[in-house]
Design a protein around this motif. Structure first.
Motif, PDB file in Angstrom:
ATOM      1  N   HIS A 157       0.851  -1.195   0.000  1.00 22.18           N
ATOM      2  CA  HIS A 157       0.000   0.000   0.000  1.00 22.18           C
ATOM      3  C   HIS A 157       0.881   1.238   0.000  1.00 22.18           C
ATOM      4  CE1 HIS A 157       0.818   0.729   4.268  1.00 22.18           C
ATOM      5  NE2 HIS A 157       0.029   1.777   4.232  1.00 22.18           N
ATOM      6  N   ASP A 158       0.288   2.392  -0.212  1.00 23.33           N
ATOM      7  CA  ASP A 158       1.037   3.642  -0.246  1.00 23.33           C
ATOM      8  C   ASP A 158       0.919   4.332   1.112  1.00 23.33           C
ATOM      9  OD1 ASP A 158       2.154   6.125  -0.637  1.00 23.33           O
ATOM     10  OD2 ASP A 158       0.990   6.593  -2.434  1.00 23.33           O
ATOM     11  N   PRO A 159       1.987   4.279   1.909  1.00 26.91           N
ATOM     12  CA  PRO A 159       1.930   4.888   3.243  1.00 26.91           C
ATOM     13  C   PRO A 159       2.184   6.396   3.236  1.00 26.91           C
ATOM     14  CG  PRO A 159       4.068   3.912   2.922  1.00 26.91           C
ATOM     15  CD  PRO A 159       3.265   3.601   1.678  1.00 26.91           C
ATOM     16  N   THR A 160       2.237   6.999   2.050  1.00 21.29           N
ATOM     17  CA  THR A 160       2.548   8.427   1.961  1.00 21.29           C
ATOM     18  C   THR A 160       1.341   9.291   1.639  1.00 21.29           C
ATOM     19  OG1 THR A 160       3.096   8.409  -0.408  1.00 21.29           O
ATOM     20  CG2 THR A 160       4.870   7.833   1.148  1.00 21.29           C
ATOM     21  N   THR A 161       0.187   8.675   1.462  1.00 20.16           N
ATOM     22  CA  THR A 161      -1.010   9.452   1.145  1.00 20.16           C
ATOM     23  C   THR A 161      -1.923   9.491   2.365  1.00 20.16           C
ATOM     24  OG1 THR A 161      -2.056   7.486   0.178  1.00 20.16           O
ATOM     25  CG2 THR A 161      -0.925   8.978  -1.330  1.00 20.16           C
ATOM     26  N   LEU A 162      -2.230  10.683   2.804  1.00 26.05           N
ATOM     27  CA  LEU A 162      -3.038  10.865   4.004  1.00 26.05           C
ATOM     28  C   LEU A 162      -4.505  10.573   3.696  1.00 26.05           C
ATOM     29  CD1 LEU A 162      -2.992  11.734   6.982  1.00 26.05           C
ATOM     30  CD2 LEU A 162      -3.416  14.069   6.199  1.00 26.05           C
ATOM     31  N   ASN A 163      -5.063   9.615   4.431  1.00 25.54           N
ATOM     32  CA  ASN A 163      -6.487   9.293   4.311  1.00 25.54           C
ATOM     33  C   ASN A 163      -6.903   8.944   2.883  1.00 25.54           C
ATOM     34  OD1 ASN A 163      -6.711   9.872   7.062  1.00 25.54           O
ATOM     35  ND2 ASN A 163      -7.148  12.015   6.647  1.00 25.54           N
ATOM     36  N   ARG A 164      -6.028   8.187   2.203  1.00 21.50           N
ATOM     37  CA  ARG A 164      -6.317   7.851   0.811  1.00 21.50           C
ATOM     38  C   ARG A 164      -5.495   6.647   0.383  1.00 21.50           C
ATOM     39  NH1 ARG A 164      -7.827  11.387  -3.396  1.00 21.50           N
ATOM     40  NH2 ARG A 164      -7.792  10.191  -5.297  1.00 21.50           N
ATOM     41  N   GLN A 165      -6.134   5.784  -0.389  1.00 23.56           N
ATOM     42  CA  GLN A 165      -5.449   4.723  -1.123  1.00 23.56           C
ATOM     43  C   GLN A 165      -6.101   4.670  -2.484  1.00 23.56           C
ATOM     44  OE1 GLN A 165      -2.673   2.580  -0.227  1.00 23.56           O
ATOM     45  NE2 GLN A 165      -2.583   4.300   1.191  1.00 23.56           N
ATOM     46  N   GLY A 166      -5.390   5.135  -3.497  1.00 24.90           N
ATOM     47  CA  GLY A 166      -5.954   5.165  -4.841  1.00 24.90           C
ATOM     48  C   GLY A 166      -7.201   6.031  -4.876  1.00 24.90           C
ATOM     49  N   TYR A 167      -8.306   5.438  -5.352  1.00 22.60           N
ATOM     50  CA  TYR A 167      -9.568   6.182  -5.446  1.00 22.60           C
ATOM     51  C   TYR A 167     -10.344   6.202  -4.134  1.00 22.60           C
ATOM     52  CZ  TYR A 167      -8.735   5.990 -10.444  1.00 22.60           C
ATOM     53  OH  TYR A 167      -8.174   6.131 -11.687  1.00 22.60           O
ATOM     54  N   ASP A 168      -9.916   5.386  -3.173  1.00 22.53           N
ATOM     55  CA  ASP A 168     -10.596   5.338  -1.879  1.00 22.53           C
ATOM     56  C   ASP A 168     -10.093   6.486  -1.013  1.00 22.53           C
ATOM     57  OD1 ASP A 168     -11.960   2.986  -2.570  1.00 22.53           O
ATOM     58  OD2 ASP A 168     -10.338   1.723  -1.819  1.00 22.53           O
ATOM     59  N   THR A 169     -10.998   7.392  -0.637  1.00 18.45           N
ATOM     60  CA  THR A 169     -10.594   8.532   0.179  1.00 18.45           C
ATOM     61  C   THR A 169     -11.445   8.625   1.435  1.00 18.45           C
ATOM     62  OG1 THR A 169     -12.064  10.056  -0.986  1.00 18.45           O
ATOM     63  CG2 THR A 169      -9.823   9.863  -1.837  1.00 18.45           C
ATOM     64  N   GLY A 170     -10.839   9.140   2.484  1.00 21.70           N
ATOM     65  CA  GLY A 170     -11.507   9.308   3.770  1.00 21.70           C
ATOM     66  C   GLY A 170     -10.651   8.717   4.875  1.00 21.70           C
ATOM     67  N   THR A 171     -10.898   9.143   6.096  1.00 18.79           N
ATOM     68  CA  THR A 171     -10.090   8.672   7.226  1.00 18.79           C
ATOM     69  C   THR A 171     -10.203   7.168   7.431  1.00 18.79           C
ATOM     70  OG1 THR A 171     -11.879   9.170   8.773  1.00 18.79           O
ATOM     71  CG2 THR A 171     -10.188  10.880   8.444  1.00 18.79           C
ATOM     72  N   GLN A 172     -11.280   6.553   6.948  1.00 18.05           N
ATOM     73  CA  GLN A 172     -11.437   5.107   7.098  1.00 18.05           C
ATOM     74  C   GLN A 172     -10.399   4.337   6.280  1.00 18.05           C
ATOM     75  OE1 GLN A 172     -13.559   7.183   5.606  1.00 18.05           O
ATOM     76  NE2 GLN A 172     -14.675   6.219   3.933  1.00 18.05           N
ATOM     77  N   TYR A 173      -9.740   5.012   5.327  1.00 13.35           N
ATOM     78  CA  TYR A 173      -8.726   4.367   4.485  1.00 13.35           C
ATOM     79  C   TYR A 173      -7.306   4.780   4.872  1.00 13.35           C
ATOM     80  CZ  TYR A 173     -12.909   3.455   1.767  1.00 13.35           C
ATOM     81  OH  TYR A 173     -14.158   3.059   1.380  1.00 13.35           O
ATOM     82  N   ARG A 174      -7.149   5.362   6.047  1.00 11.85           N
ATOM     83  CA  ARG A 174      -5.827   5.823   6.470  1.00 11.85           C
ATOM     84  C   ARG A 174      -4.858   4.660   6.636  1.00 11.85           C
ATOM     85  NH1 ARG A 174      -9.404   6.535  10.801  1.00 11.85           N
ATOM     86  NH2 ARG A 174      -8.839   5.627  12.817  1.00 11.85           N
ATOM     87  N   SER A 175      -3.607   4.962   6.382  1.00  9.53           N
ATOM     88  CA  SER A 175      -2.535   4.004   6.637  1.00  9.53           C
ATOM     89  C   SER A 175      -2.321   3.993   8.141  1.00  9.53           C
ATOM     90  CB  SER A 175      -1.264   4.442   5.910  1.00  9.53           C
ATOM     91  OG  SER A 175      -0.192   3.577   6.218  1.00  9.53           O
ATOM     92  N   SER A 176      -2.468   2.812   8.753  1.00  7.19           N
ATOM     93  CA  SER A 176      -2.422   2.765  10.214  1.00  7.19           C
ATOM     94  C   SER A 176      -1.930   1.422  10.726  1.00  7.19           C
ATOM     95  CB  SER A 176      -3.807   3.068  10.796  1.00  7.19           C
ATOM     96  OG  SER A 176      -4.802   2.293  10.157  1.00  7.19           O
ATOM     97  N   ILE A 177      -1.208   1.520  11.836  1.00  8.62           N
ATOM     98  CA  ILE A 177      -0.748   0.341  12.570  1.00  8.62           C
ATOM     99  C   ILE A 177      -1.271   0.502  13.988  1.00  8.62           C
ATOM    100  CG2 ILE A 177       1.259  -0.926  13.431  1.00  8.62           C
ATOM    101  CD1 ILE A 177       2.858   0.294  11.065  1.00  8.62           C
ATOM    102  N   PHE A 178      -2.070  -0.448  14.421  1.00  8.42           N
ATOM    103  CA  PHE A 178      -2.622  -0.419  15.775  1.00  8.42           C
ATOM    104  C   PHE A 178      -1.873  -1.475  16.579  1.00  8.42           C
ATOM    105  CE2 PHE A 178      -5.838   1.440  13.106  1.00  8.42           C
ATOM    106  CZ  PHE A 178      -6.235   2.544  13.844  1.00  8.42           C
TER     107      PHE A 178
END
Length: 176
Positions: free
Chosen positions: A77-98
């Protein structure tokens, strides 16, 4: 067994890749990192809950290390785009490690620092690293989605290329 919780855009992409790894016992698509109790797909997608789409991975650390999971995560995945992966946008698509404990947090932060020092990506990594909270499994139709709906347009256009890239790079980590 140990647990890892990762979010890198749509959980369907992560689900299908992590299921294929030696040492991974189970993968559950779900939601975490938000404020609502018992979120559902619609409310998460509408950005109403603050949750990220994630996968909860149960793995055997004698067969696959947390560092291996992080390596694969950052490769798919692209860990450099804030709240986005490709066409998917929004905080639900954020790059995250819990993270589930201090050791995971330290390892995740160290791994990101190594990637940044090596300038692996053309932009800064924006992956959110935070302690795991409540995890809510997604509805049944979201589990193992790619295997059940591989011919759907989203699967062919978005997920299949990620799976091909993963299979090329990580053949030595695949289940038999």
């Amino acid at each position: 067994m140990e647990k890892a919780i990762l979010g890198g855009g749509c959980f369907w992409c992560l689900d299908t890749i992590f299921r294929r790894l030696k040492g991974v016992e189970s993968v559950v698509s779900g939601y975490t990192g938000g404020h609502a109790t018992d979120p559902d797909y619609r409310s998460v997608c509408e950005g109403l809950t603050g949750h990220a789409e994630v996968v909860e991975i149960m793995y055997d650390p004698s067969q696959i290390r947390y560092a291996d999971l992080l390596e694969i995560f950052f490769a798919i995945h692209d860990p450099t785009t804030l709240n986005r992966q490709g066409y998917d946008t929004g905080t639900q698509y954020r790059s995250s490690i819990f993270t589930t404990d201090a050791a995971q947090e330290a390892e995740a932060r160290h791994y990101v620092a190594q990637l940044e020092a090596k300038k692996i990506f053309d932009a800064p990594i924006v992956t959110q690293i935070s302690p795991a909270g409540s995890f809510y499994p997604a509805e049944e139709e979201h589990q193992d989605y790619f295997e059940r709906h591989g011919s759907a347009p989203y699967c062919r256009i978005v997920i299949a290329p990620k799976v091909r890239k993963f299979l090329e790079i990580f053949q030595n980590k695949l289940k038999s």
